[in-house]
Each structure stands twice: as structure tokens, then as C-alpha cells.
Design a protein around this motif. Structure first.
Motif, PDB file in Angstrom:
ATOM      1  N   VAL A  15      89.760 145.578   8.320  1.00 40.40           N
ATOM      2  CA  VAL A  15      91.059 145.539   9.006  1.00 40.40           C
ATOM      3  C   VAL A  15      91.727 144.226   8.604  1.00 40.40           C
ATOM      4  O   VAL A  15      91.251 143.147   8.976  1.00 40.40           O
ATOM      5  N   PRO A  16      92.821 144.304   7.838  1.00 34.61           N
ATOM      6  CA  PRO A  16      93.453 143.087   7.330  1.00 34.61           C
ATOM      7  C   PRO A  16      93.833 142.114   8.447  1.00 34.61           C
ATOM      8  O   PRO A  16      94.364 142.521   9.484  1.00 34.61           O
ATOM      9  N   ILE A  65      85.596 137.741  17.830  1.00 34.07           N
ATOM     10  CA  ILE A  65      86.215 138.898  17.170  1.00 34.07           C
ATOM     11  C   ILE A  65      87.599 139.168  17.765  1.00 34.07           C
ATOM     12  O   ILE A  65      87.885 138.785  18.902  1.00 34.07           O
ATOM     13  N   SER A  66      88.429 139.826  16.962  1.00 36.94           N
ATOM     14  CA  SER A  66      89.769 140.186  17.435  1.00 36.94           C
ATOM     15  C   SER A  66      89.980 141.699  17.447  1.00 36.94           C
ATOM     16  O   SER A  66      91.007 142.177  17.929  1.00 36.94           O
ATOM     17  N   CYS A  67      89.005 142.432  16.925  1.00 33.52           N
ATOM     18  CA  CYS A  67      89.214 143.870  16.733  1.00 33.52           C
ATOM     19  C   CYS A  67      87.864 144.584  16.746  1.00 33.52           C
ATOM     20  O   CYS A  67      86.827 143.975  16.438  1.00 33.52           O
ATOM     21  N   VAL A  68      87.897 145.837  17.120  1.00 29.30           N
ATOM     22  CA  VAL A  68      86.712 146.702  17.007  1.00 29.30           C
ATOM     23  C   VAL A  68      87.058 147.842  16.066  1.00 29.30           C
ATOM     24  O   VAL A  68      88.122 148.461  16.210  1.00 29.30           O
ATOM     25  N   ASN A 149      98.192 149.940   2.815  1.00 29.45           N
ATOM     26  CA  ASN A 149      97.319 149.977   1.635  1.00 29.45           C
ATOM     27  C   ASN A 149      97.549 148.795   0.702  1.00 29.45           C
ATOM     28  O   ASN A 149      96.611 148.314   0.059  1.00 29.45           O
ATOM     29  N   TYR A 150      98.786 148.319   0.631  1.00 29.13           N
ATOM     30  CA  TYR A 150      99.087 147.227  -0.304  1.00 29.13           C
ATOM     31  C   TYR A 150      98.247 145.980  -0.008  1.00 29.13           C
ATOM     32  O   TYR A 150      97.957 145.196  -0.912  1.00 29.13           O
ATOM     33  N   LEU A 151      97.827 145.810   1.235  1.00 27.43           N
ATOM     34  CA  LEU A 151      97.011 144.639   1.563  1.00 27.43           C
ATOM     35  C   LEU A 151      95.617 144.747   0.954  1.00 27.43           C
ATOM     36  O   LEU A 151      94.980 143.742   0.652  1.00 27.43           O
ATOM     37  N   PHE A 152      95.129 145.975   0.777  1.00 27.83           N
ATOM     38  CA  PHE A 152      93.802 146.189   0.179  1.00 27.83           C
ATOM     39  C   PHE A 152      93.871 146.071  -1.342  1.00 27.83           C
ATOM     40  O   PHE A 152      92.970 145.522  -1.957  1.00 27.83           O
TER      41      PHE A 152
END
Ligand code: SF4
Length: 167
Positions: A15-16, A65-68, A149-152
Motif C-alpha cells: 500500500v503506497p 502501522i498505519s494500515c491493515v 498503479n503508477y505508484l507501483f
């Protein structure tokens, strides 16, 4: 009802811009050719992820953590939704990686309503994962509707392909 997971781990790239605790849920029926995670196909593999266990994991990593992120689990909507609600109550963002296609026909709307991020699409080796410009997979921020997707692919250019997620 079986809702088992592999021992969770901290992940940085799925997760970006988030530090995520990742729960891989067993019992995947998508059956992608070339799946890198066939241990997830059998629902009895792994450990029972009860709400109580899940809360213990979140408390263990609270503040770090900030996300699951869930790899799968959409085949048990009630169990998954309960976990997503708990995560949100901890102030965490939520993400699901699914091998299914996007849309209500494929993923329960009650699940997507509790998600900040959703990755959809089967693993197709010839098309590549999220870091491939030819991929069939889509990673979306559901709060804005933006396709990320562009971040990946950017990560891929930056790191020469270190991130290659199959699930
Ligand atoms: S790649 Fe992921 S969605 Fe596809 S079969 Fe394997 S675990 Fe299931």
C-alpha cells in the motif's frame, strides 16, 4: 466457519505511503495460473484469525502501522467486514488484495464500503503484477476513486523490480 491466516507481517510496498500489517487469509479459490502462494489455497492452513486474535495483533503493532492489508478473505464477507471495522476503530486504513475482478458482482459491496484501498485482478504471469505497465491488475484508492498503479510502476523503475506482488 474457518477464517485462517498465515502469521501476519509488516509490509511497506503493498500500500503506497503506508506501513501495513498484512494478513494472508487461506482458502483462496481464484486459482491463478502461476500462483506464488499456493499455501493459501487450503482453508485449513494457517491459524484461526478470531476477532480477539486480530485485536491482539493490532495492539502489538499499534503506533507502528498505519494500515491493515488483507490478501484475500473476501470469500468470508462477515468475518472480513468485522476485521475491517475493528481496524478502522483503531484508526487504521484498510486494504484488500483480491484476485477477483472489480465490481459488486465479484466483491461484496459491504466489504468495499469498509476499504480505503482495493487491488483487483487475477495474477497473470504474462502480463505481470502491479509494477508492470501491461498488468491486468488495478490498485485503486476507494476514497477518491483514483487508480494508483503508477505508484507501483514508479517503484519498479526506482528499485529495478523489487516489488512483484502475485496475490
Ligand atoms: S495469486 Fe493470489 S488470488 Fe491468485 S490464486 Fe494465488 S493466492 Fe489466490
Amino acid at each position: 466457519m474457518i477464517f485462517n491466516c498465515i502469521v501476519p507481517s509488516i509490509v511497506f510496498q503493498e500500500v503506497p505511503n503506508e506501513i501495513s500489517l498484512c494478513f494472508s487469509i487461506t482458502g483462496c479459490k481464484v486459482g491463478c495460473n502461476g500462483c506464488h502462494s499456493t499455501e493459501l489455497w487450503h482453508a485449513k492452513n494457517g491459524l484461526a484469525l478470531t476477532n480477539q486474535n486480530f485485536i491482539q495483533w493490532l495492539k502489538k503493532y499499534q503506533g507502528l502501522i498505519s494500515c491493515v492489508v488483507f490478501f484475500g478473505g473476501e470469500w468470508q464477507p462477515s468475518a472480513l467486514i468485522e476485521k475491517l471495522l475493528i481496524a478502522k476503530n483503531f484508526g487504521l486504513k484498510t486494504c484488500l488484495y483480491s484476485g477477483k475482478e472489480s465490481g459488486d458482482k465479484h466483491i461484496d459491496l459491504r466489504i468495499t464500503q469498509q476499504l480505503d484501498f482495493l487491488k483487483t485482478g487475477k495474477w497473470q504471469p504474462e502480463l505481470g503484477g502491479l509494477d508492470s505497465i501491461t498488468t491486468n491488475q488495478v490498485f485503486r484508492d476507494l476514497t477518491t476513486g483514483e487508480k494508483l498503479n503508477y505508484l507501483f510502476t514508479k517503484n519498479n523503475i526506482d528499485t529495478q523490480g523489487a516489488n512483484n506482488v502475485a496475490a
